[in-house]
Design an enzyme around this catalytic site. Structure first.
Site, PDB file in Angstrom:
ATOM      1  N   HIS A 151       0.844  -1.199   0.000  1.00 28.62           N
ATOM      2  CA  HIS A 151       0.000   0.000   0.000  1.00 28.62           C
ATOM      3  C   HIS A 151       0.880   1.250   0.000  1.00 28.62           C
ATOM      4  O   HIS A 151       2.102   1.185   0.134  1.00 28.62           O
ATOM      5  CB  HIS A 151      -0.974   0.002   1.196  1.00 28.62           C
ATOM      6  CG  HIS A 151      -0.379   0.444   2.490  1.00 28.62           C
ATOM      7  ND1 HIS A 151      -1.034   1.284   3.354  1.00 28.62           N
ATOM      8  CD2 HIS A 151       0.816   0.185   3.077  1.00 28.62           C
ATOM      9  CE1 HIS A 151      -0.269   1.504   4.422  1.00 28.62           C
ATOM     10  NE2 HIS A 151       0.848   0.855   4.284  1.00 28.62           N
ATOM     11  N   CYS A 170       6.026   6.455   4.160  1.00 31.01           N
ATOM     12  CA  CYS A 170       4.817   5.709   3.777  1.00 31.01           C
ATOM     13  C   CYS A 170       4.179   6.299   2.528  1.00 31.01           C
ATOM     14  O   CYS A 170       3.250   5.726   1.970  1.00 31.01           O
ATOM     15  CB  CYS A 170       3.795   5.715   4.920  1.00 31.01           C
ATOM     16  SG  CYS A 170       4.445   4.948   6.407  1.00 31.01           S
ATOM     17  N   ASP A 215      -5.183 -10.666  -0.063  1.00 32.35           N
ATOM     18  CA  ASP A 215      -3.855 -11.259   0.093  1.00 32.35           C
ATOM     19  C   ASP A 215      -3.041 -11.152  -1.196  1.00 32.35           C
ATOM     20  O   ASP A 215      -3.531 -11.451  -2.281  1.00 32.35           O
ATOM     21  CB  ASP A 215      -3.988 -12.725   0.507  1.00 32.35           C
ATOM     22  CG  ASP A 215      -2.644 -13.309   0.928  1.00 32.35           C
ATOM     23  OD1 ASP A 215      -1.829 -12.571   1.514  1.00 32.35           O
ATOM     24  OD2 ASP A 215      -2.425 -14.495   0.652  1.00 32.35           O
ATOM     25  N   HIS A 216      -1.789 -10.719  -1.033  1.00 31.64           N
ATOM     26  CA  HIS A 216      -0.882 -10.552  -2.173  1.00 31.64           C
ATOM     27  C   HIS A 216      -1.435  -9.603  -3.233  1.00 31.64           C
ATOM     28  O   HIS A 216      -1.415  -9.896  -4.430  1.00 31.64           O
ATOM     29  CB  HIS A 216      -0.462 -11.915  -2.756  1.00 31.64           C
ATOM     30  CG  HIS A 216       0.506 -12.620  -1.852  1.00 31.64           C
ATOM     31  ND1 HIS A 216       0.126 -13.148  -0.638  1.00 31.64           N
ATOM     32  CD2 HIS A 216       1.842 -12.827  -1.958  1.00 31.64           C
ATOM     33  CE1 HIS A 216       1.188 -13.676  -0.044  1.00 31.64           C
ATOM     34  NE2 HIS A 216       2.246 -13.482  -0.810  1.00 31.64           N
TER      35      HIS A 216
END
Ligand SMILES: [Zn+2]
Ligand SMILES: [Zn+2]
Length: 272
Positions: A151, A170, A215-216
């Site tokens: 992200h 970030c 996921d992934h």
């Protein structure tokens, strides 16, 4: 001024799930491998949380040595036992995590010194499966799950400079990632036929589509929810809640999210 104090204890025991009023097929359908006639076992971990006023003389809510003695006496009856075959408590109820934690409550609560009350018992059957009990008419059952995702923190409402100033590393344009871990807690009455608040298979089935989806993947690049708002852990925990509440309804009680082992976020209807 009431303070909560917690202490962990361990015991190892065997158990088996079987409802004598059902056919063998129905038992296997509901309880799966837990129906094995000879039993199987776990290293249980019990977290005892007590509440009370701090004693002016000792500076403690409860003397830890005394608590160890009291809980230790109760757990002697459970440790290295076959719960179904050795213990009368489980002749007429399944030795599920939800039922074991309620029996433990009934044995520990009356033994605490005056002025100290039992606030919560959490019993872990494995490192990621647990039941909570607060002494009411309902119990909670929970499991933790993981997904790994990339992200980037970036707000469309801020300028590029403001984003860098606020999010620092970030905000890296291409993204970075985490192994997210989250704990789902479901609340309700314990079904006398199964000894469960919710069947683990049902809980897993409710969560699996969410894991398959996240996921992934890259949260910001692949999911509409995070294209419209920064993929902060606050928004991730709210997203998990919305998706799971749509399946589990009012039974969903609490979600605890670890973005990293050190960054923890919680969201729910009632604090555990
Ligand atoms: Zn088991
Ligand atoms: Zn991050």
């Amino acid at each position: 001024m009431e303070v909560l104090t917690s202490k962990r204890f361990e015991f190892s025991a065997a158990h088996r799930y079987w409802n004598a009023e059902w056919s063998p097929e129905r038992n296997v359908e509901v309880f799966g491998k837990c129906t094995n006639a000879y039993g199987h076992g776990h290293n249980y971990v019990l977290e005892v949380t007590t509440a009370g006023e701090v004693d002016l003389a000792t500076g403690m809510v409860i003397n830890v040595t005394e608590l160890k003695r009291t809980v230790g006496r109760v757990l002697e009856g459970f440790d290295h036992k076959h719960l179904n075959e050795d213990m009368a408590y489980f002749r007429d109820r399944q030795p599920t995590t939800e039922n074991i934690v309620q029996v433990l409550w009934s044995l520990i609560a009356p033994e605490l010194p005056s002025g100290v009350r039992l606030h919560r018992l959490r019993l872990y059957e494995t490192a990621d499966i647990f039941a909570d009990f607060y002494g009411g008419m309902t119990a909670s059952f929970g499991r933790s799950y993981q997904f790994s995702a990339a992200h980037r923190l970036d707000s469309s409402q801020l300028s590029p400079d403001e984003n860098v100033a606020l999010y620092g590393k970030c905000n890296n344009e291409k993204g970075h990632g985490h192994d997210y871990r989250f704990e789902v807690t479901v609340d309700g009455p314990v079904d006398p036929a199964t000894g469960m608040v919710i069947n683990l298979v049902e809980l897993d089935a409710a969560v699996q589509p969410l894991l398959d989806e996240l996921d992934h993947t890259h949260l910001d690049r692949q999911h509409a929810f995070f294209q419209e708002r920064p993929s902060t852990a606050e928004h991730v925990v709210v997203y998990l809640w919305q998706r799971l509440a749509a399946v589990l309804g009012r039974r969903l009680r609490w979600i605890k999210l670890w973005e990293t082992p050190n960054n923890i976020f919680e969201y729910g209807v009632r604090e555990p």
